[in-house]
Design a protein around this motif. Structure first.
Motif, PDB file in Angstrom:
ATOM      1  N   GLU A 184       7.606-131.965  22.151  1.00 31.80           N
ATOM      2  CA  GLU A 184       7.517-132.306  23.748  1.00 31.80           C
ATOM      3  C   GLU A 184       7.995-133.665  23.875  1.00 31.80           C
TER       4      GLU A 184
ATOM      5  N   THR B 193      11.730-134.612  24.939  1.00 31.82           N
ATOM      6  CA  THR B 193      12.824-134.415  26.181  1.00 31.82           C
ATOM      7  C   THR B 193      13.120-135.723  26.418  1.00 31.82           C
TER       8      THR B 193
ATOM      9  N   THR C 173      13.432-121.697  37.296  1.00 34.82           N
ATOM     10  CA  THR C 173      12.431-121.879  38.382  1.00 34.82           C
ATOM     11  C   THR C 173      12.756-123.262  38.956  1.00 34.82           C
TER      12      THR C 173
ATOM     13  N   GLN D 189       8.198-129.636  39.915  1.00 38.39           N
ATOM     14  CA  GLN D 189       7.528-129.396  38.817  1.00 38.39           C
ATOM     15  C   GLN D 189       7.602-127.701  38.961  1.00 38.39           C
ATOM     16  N   ALA D 190       7.626-127.164  37.715  1.00 35.58           N
ATOM     17  CA  ALA D 190       7.563-125.547  37.781  1.00 35.58           C
ATOM     18  C   ALA D 190       6.561-125.207  36.558  1.00 35.58           C
ATOM     19  N   CYS D 191       5.948-124.196  36.863  1.00 34.52           N
ATOM     20  CA  CYS D 191       5.267-123.672  35.595  1.00 34.52           C
ATOM     21  C   CYS D 191       5.632-121.937  35.374  1.00 34.52           C
TER      22      CYS D 191
ATOM     23  N   TYR E  13       5.524-125.498  31.229  1.00 35.55           N
ATOM     24  CA  TYR E  13       5.482-126.457  32.408  1.00 35.55           C
ATOM     25  C   TYR E  13       6.709-127.318  32.261  1.00 35.55           C
TER      26      TYR E  13
ATOM     27  N   LEU F 113       8.554-130.813  34.568  1.00 31.21           N
ATOM     28  CA  LEU F 113       8.528-131.725  35.414  1.00 31.21           C
ATOM     29  C   LEU F 113      10.113-132.636  35.383  1.00 31.21           C
TER      30      LEU F 113
ATOM     31  N   THR G 171      16.997-136.854  36.648  1.00 32.99           N
ATOM     32  CA  THR G 171      18.071-137.017  35.626  1.00 32.99           C
ATOM     33  C   THR G 171      18.269-135.522  35.071  1.00 32.99           C
TER      34      THR G 171
ATOM     35  N   TYR H 200      17.466-135.382  31.946  1.00 28.30           N
ATOM     36  CA  TYR H 200      16.144-135.479  31.073  1.00 28.30           C
ATOM     37  C   TYR H 200      15.166-135.028  31.802  1.00 28.30           C
TER      38      TYR H 200
ATOM     39  N   GLU I 181      11.280-134.964  32.512  1.00 33.43           N
ATOM     40  CA  GLU I 181       9.924-136.192  32.530  1.00 33.43           C
ATOM     41  C   GLU I 181       9.103-135.826  31.676  1.00 33.43           C
ATOM     42  N   ARG I 182       8.625-134.390  31.502  1.00 32.71           N
ATOM     43  CA  ARG I 182       7.699-133.744  30.870  1.00 32.71           C
ATOM     44  C   ARG I 182       7.951-132.287  30.447  1.00 32.71           C
TER      45      ARG I 182
ATOM     46  N   ARG J 195       6.092-129.138  28.661  1.00 34.39           N
ATOM     47  CA  ARG J 195       4.977-128.365  28.187  1.00 34.39           C
ATOM     48  C   ARG J 195       4.982-127.079  27.790  1.00 34.39           C
TER      49      ARG J 195
END
Lengths: 217, 292, 362
Positions: free
Chosen positions: C46, C49, C82, C294-296, C309, C311, C315, C317, C319-320, C322
């Protein structure tokens, strides 16, 4: 049946009461995740019931703030709460299955809060860009016109002593630049004088041709 | 114990010590190939078990307990002795007890390693001994009732093979044979593949030359148990020995088939079924023979 | 014995080629408590990223696990789509469902084999895996890979499949069906198998909800949480989809759910192959996720619901990112099922949750 996905911010205090309510209503816990931000760690708790997937987000949990565990309600979440503790350094209190920071055998502490050099560089760049954009936006709002005034605007924001220093430095720089352009021509002459006459004549012709070309352009 | 008996036993034991591993190794090789074919695989070469053991013998001794190797050595010795007594026409009851002694040393060896897997394996092996022992004793008693002596050489004086009147005991023996040969569904103390909850169970901590001895012991045991199967078919006619060998092979193939097509049971089920079979097949047979 | 003994189970254990460690507290051969422990192969995927952009990360997502590789790349791609509000071509959606269901077939066949091996039914084990090889051959013919397919991109699929390939796929599956029916018979009717599975490690419906269990593990306890019925992507066009549920909640029910899901997956693939529309399979995605977006997303992996998930930070890249894999949420349920069981049943119970620890430790 459409998949209903939602995100909702909640406060840290209402976390347990929210979890209790969801438990009563028959939701199941999906997961919990952390996002490392500049203002602390954001926690996202996800719950699901039939076709609904609700994400409750607790923003900006800083170091030293303890987060109540919801393992007593949803035991399935234990890997994630321990993960939050091990990888993000979130202090989760009252876990049923507490591995005391040994859930993952990681070499460095709280690795997910440390940025890789590449990401850090990118982030700094982003921050600079953002700051510049903000300054520009501010200026646009103030009605400033010339980009040269940009610097003045910035200087105005600085403390006077520093501003004076910057101004002095810039003036000195301008003077130096003017001097150097004048000097360069003298330099060439001096150099040519030292060369053998035939070669010097050739160079001079070339220089003149160049000047003429520049003039035409 | 007269000198004659002693000499035949010693000669028998030496012969068994030389021949049984060879025959047992070949049986094991055939076992692996047949199993593989039943599973749709090609399987290893016939002599693979030999190469395995040879490789094990060449390895360094790495044991958690120094006494383990001694116990295994004794287990191997008694297994060979039991075979020697049996094939030299000795006392069947004595054979049964000597081979049990061999099993006990094997169990003690596993306990001496203090490994949790080996200990659970040893505990299960004890249960296995407890499961098959009644049936084996019934078999010996039925043998005595039919032949009139415990000596296996007595079968050559029979006018009909023992199977004619002792078929109950024979069926019971075939049932416990699955336990003794460590075949699924009764391979609970140590399965052929270490794919069970206690890894390799009783032999988990054994390695190198010690494990090689365990393998050789199993070969000897296999030959001895096949002898038990065969002895039911031998009588005064010389051709009966050939019949006995053939029957033993058929029974062994049947065991391989069972091994491949049954899920492993738990020890509770094993104990229950082994005793039910022992009491019904063995017990009734003995009782009927006693009243005839 | 009498007093409690602790028997370590794993992380290196032949029953389970997965680094899961269990401390089994046993009293004689009865398990009093089981404490799961993972974390032996944590790879920090994770965190990657930070150094891989969203198009590159799909290959990392795929390498989370060797069995559900396709599922992870699919779940990841759907999440990013998404996040960026991208619609992908219809044909790509169908192809994704086909390959995803095919990987369910291969995963369940693998599992059935492992289960057979764990209870010592060697020939059943080998036959299950032989069937699985044929599924892997289909993968090789369609994507070039047997395990890691690299078939999905953010925005669609890497390559289209022509009608001949799709037909070959269907013929192979029809060929498998007969042999599979025999295997099912061995699994579901053989008395020695039933003897090991029926009534072992029972989990009630309430417990399954309490422990937030997912996948076939929960469906065997009559908890209906199959994500496929939400009808996302190609699943929306299925004429009929009914999750396979069992009520007993024991190991046998779990085996039965998986065994029947293979047949269901084959039916889904056949329907998708029949209905697949023409058109492109890839549409390039341009730009980057908006900062703070953000999307899940959830996806029904062979082992159960997987949560994703993402975020964005403006950019290329993320951010997060999951990925919550089904095994990690099932661990608590597994520990519960292990309480009070026989030591001999431990491997059956651990296997029937179909643990994938590599998935769990991204």
């Amino acid at each position: 049946m459409a998949h209903e996905r939602s995100f909702q911010d909640i406060s840290l205090d209402s976390l347990v009461s929210t979890a209790e309510r969801l438990k009563r209503e028959g939701w199941r816990c999906v997961q919990m995740l952390c996002v490392n931000t500049d203002n602390g760690v954001d926690l996202t708790y996800s719950f699901s019931k039939l076709n609904e997937l609700a994400n409750y987000q607790v923003r900006g949990v800083t170091q030293g703030t303890s987060v109540p565990s919801i393992q007593n309600l949803f035991l399935g979440i234990f890997p994630f709460e321990n993960e939050a503790k091990d990888l993000f350094g979130v202090d989760i209190e009252g876990m049923v299955l507490d591995f005391a920071g040994k859930f993952y055998a990681v070499a460095e502490r709280e690795p997910m809060t440390i940025l890789t050099p590449e990401a850090k560089e990118r982030k700094d760049k982003e921050a600079k860009k953002a700051a510049a954009a903000a300054a520009k936006a501010k200026q646009a709002a103030e009605g400033g016109s010339a980009p040269a005034d940009d610097l003045e605007a910035k200087l105005a924001g600085m403390d006077p002593e520093k501003a004076a220093k910057v101004r002095a430095a810039m003036e000195a720089k301008a003077r130096k630049e003017a001097a150097s352009s004048a000097q360069s021509e003298d330099d060439i002459e001096a150099k040519l004088a030292n060369m053998d006459p035939e070669k010097a004549a050739k160079v001079r012709a070339a220089l003149e041709a160049k000047k003429a070309k520049e003039g035409n352009a | 114990m007269d000198a004659n008996f002693l000499i035949t036993t010693i000669i028998g034991t030496v012969c068994f010590a030389v021949l049984a591993p060879v025959i047992g190794c070949l049986i094991d090789g055939i076992d692996r190939i047949v199993s593989a074919r039943m599973q749709g695989r090609v399987g290893p070469k016939l002599l693979q078990p030999y190469w395995d053991v040879r490789k094990l013998l060449g390895k360094d001794k790495v044991a958690v307990s120094g006494s383990e190797d001694t116990y295994i050595g004794l287990a191997l010795f008694f297994a060979i002795l039991a075979g020697g007594i049996f094939f030299s026409g000795g006392n069947l009851l004595l054979v049964v007890f000597v081979i049990t002694l061999s099993s006990l040393f094997f169990i003690v060896a596993a306990y001496s390693t203090r490994s949790p897997y080996a200990e659970v394996g040893a505990a299960r092996e004890t249960l296995q001994v407890m499961s098959y022992e009644p049936m084996v004793l019934f078999m010996a008693v039925a043998f005595y009732q039919v032949v009139g002596t415990f000596d296996t050489s007595g079968v050559f004086l029979l006018r009909h093979p023992a199977i004619c009147t002792a078929w109950g005991a024979f069926i019971g023996l075939c049932f416990v044979l699955t336990i003794k040969l460590r075949k699924s569904p009764f391979d609970i103390s140590s399965s052929h593949h270490a794919h069970q909850e206690i890894v390799k169970g009783i032999t988990t901590e054994m390695s190198g030359p010690t494990l090689a001895k365990v393998e050789i012991m199993h070969w000897c045991e296999t030959v001895l148990f096949m002898g038990w199967v065969g002895v039911f078919f031998v009588f005064s006619h010389p051709i009966s020995i050939l019949v006995a060998v053939l029957v033993a092979l058929v029974i062994y193939l049947f065991e391989i088939w069972v091994d491949n097509n049954f899920a492993r049971v738990k020890w509770q089920a094993m104990l229950k079924w082994a005793w039910i079979v022992a009491l019904v097949a063995g017990g009734l047979n003995v009782a009927v023979l006693a009243f005839i | 014995m009498g007093q409690h003994t602790v028997i370590p189970f794993g992380p290196q254990h032949p029953v389970l080629p997965e680094p899961l460690h269990l401390d089994l507290v046993v009293d004689d051969e009865v398990v009093v408590e089981a404490i799961p422990q993972i974390g032996f192969i944590h790879r920090g995927l994770e965190r990657l990223t930070q150094t891989r952009d969203y198009n590159q990360f799909i290959y990392i997502a795929e390498r989370i696990c060797g069995i559900c590789a396709f599922g992870h790349s699919l779940g990841y791609a759907e999440t990013i789509e998404t996040l960026m509000g991208v619609e992908i071509p219809k044909r790509a959606e169908y192809l994704r469902v086909i390959l995803h269901e095919l990987s369910r077939v291969h995963s369940h066949l693998l599992w059935l084999g492992l289960a057979a091996d764990a209870f010592g039914y060697e020939s059943l084990f080998m036959h299950c895996w032989r069937l699985r090889e044929r599924v892997l051959d289909v993968f090789e013919a369609t994507t070039g890979g047997r395990v890691i397919l690299s078939a999905v991109l953010v925005g669609g699929m890497v390559r289209d499949q022509d009608a001949a390939t799709l037909n070959m796929m269907r013929e192979t599956l029809d060929g498998i069906k007969d042999e599979y029916a025999q295997l099912c018979k061995a699994f579901l009717e053989d008395s020695s198998v039933r003897n090991r599975l029926v009534g072992v490690g029972t989990i009630t419906t309430e417990e399954a909800l309490d422990y937030s269990m997912v996948g076939p593990f929960a469906r065997a306890s009559n908890v209906n949480n199959d994500v496929r019925m939400l009808g996302k992507g190609g699943y929306a066009d299925l004429s009929d989809f009914q999750p396979i549920l069992e009520t007993d909640g024991d190991c046998f029910a779990r085996a039965k759910v998986r065994a029947l899901e293979v047949l269901q997956s084959i039916d889904i693939i056949n329907e998708m192959v029949d209905k697949i529309p023409d058109g492109p399979v890839f549409e390039e995605v341009k730009g980057a996720p908006v900062a703070g977006a953000q999307a899940c997303n959830t996806l029904e992996q062979p082992r159960g619901e997987c949560y994703y998930y993402a975020l964005g930070n403006g950019t290329k890249y993320l951010e997060r990112m999951r990925m919550r894999t089904p095994t990690s949420i099932n661990l608590a349920g597994m520990a519960q099922a292990l309480k009070g069981c026989d030591l001999a049943d431990v491997n059956m119970i651990v296997l029937t949750i179909d643990p994938c620890i590599s998935c769990t430790e991204r």
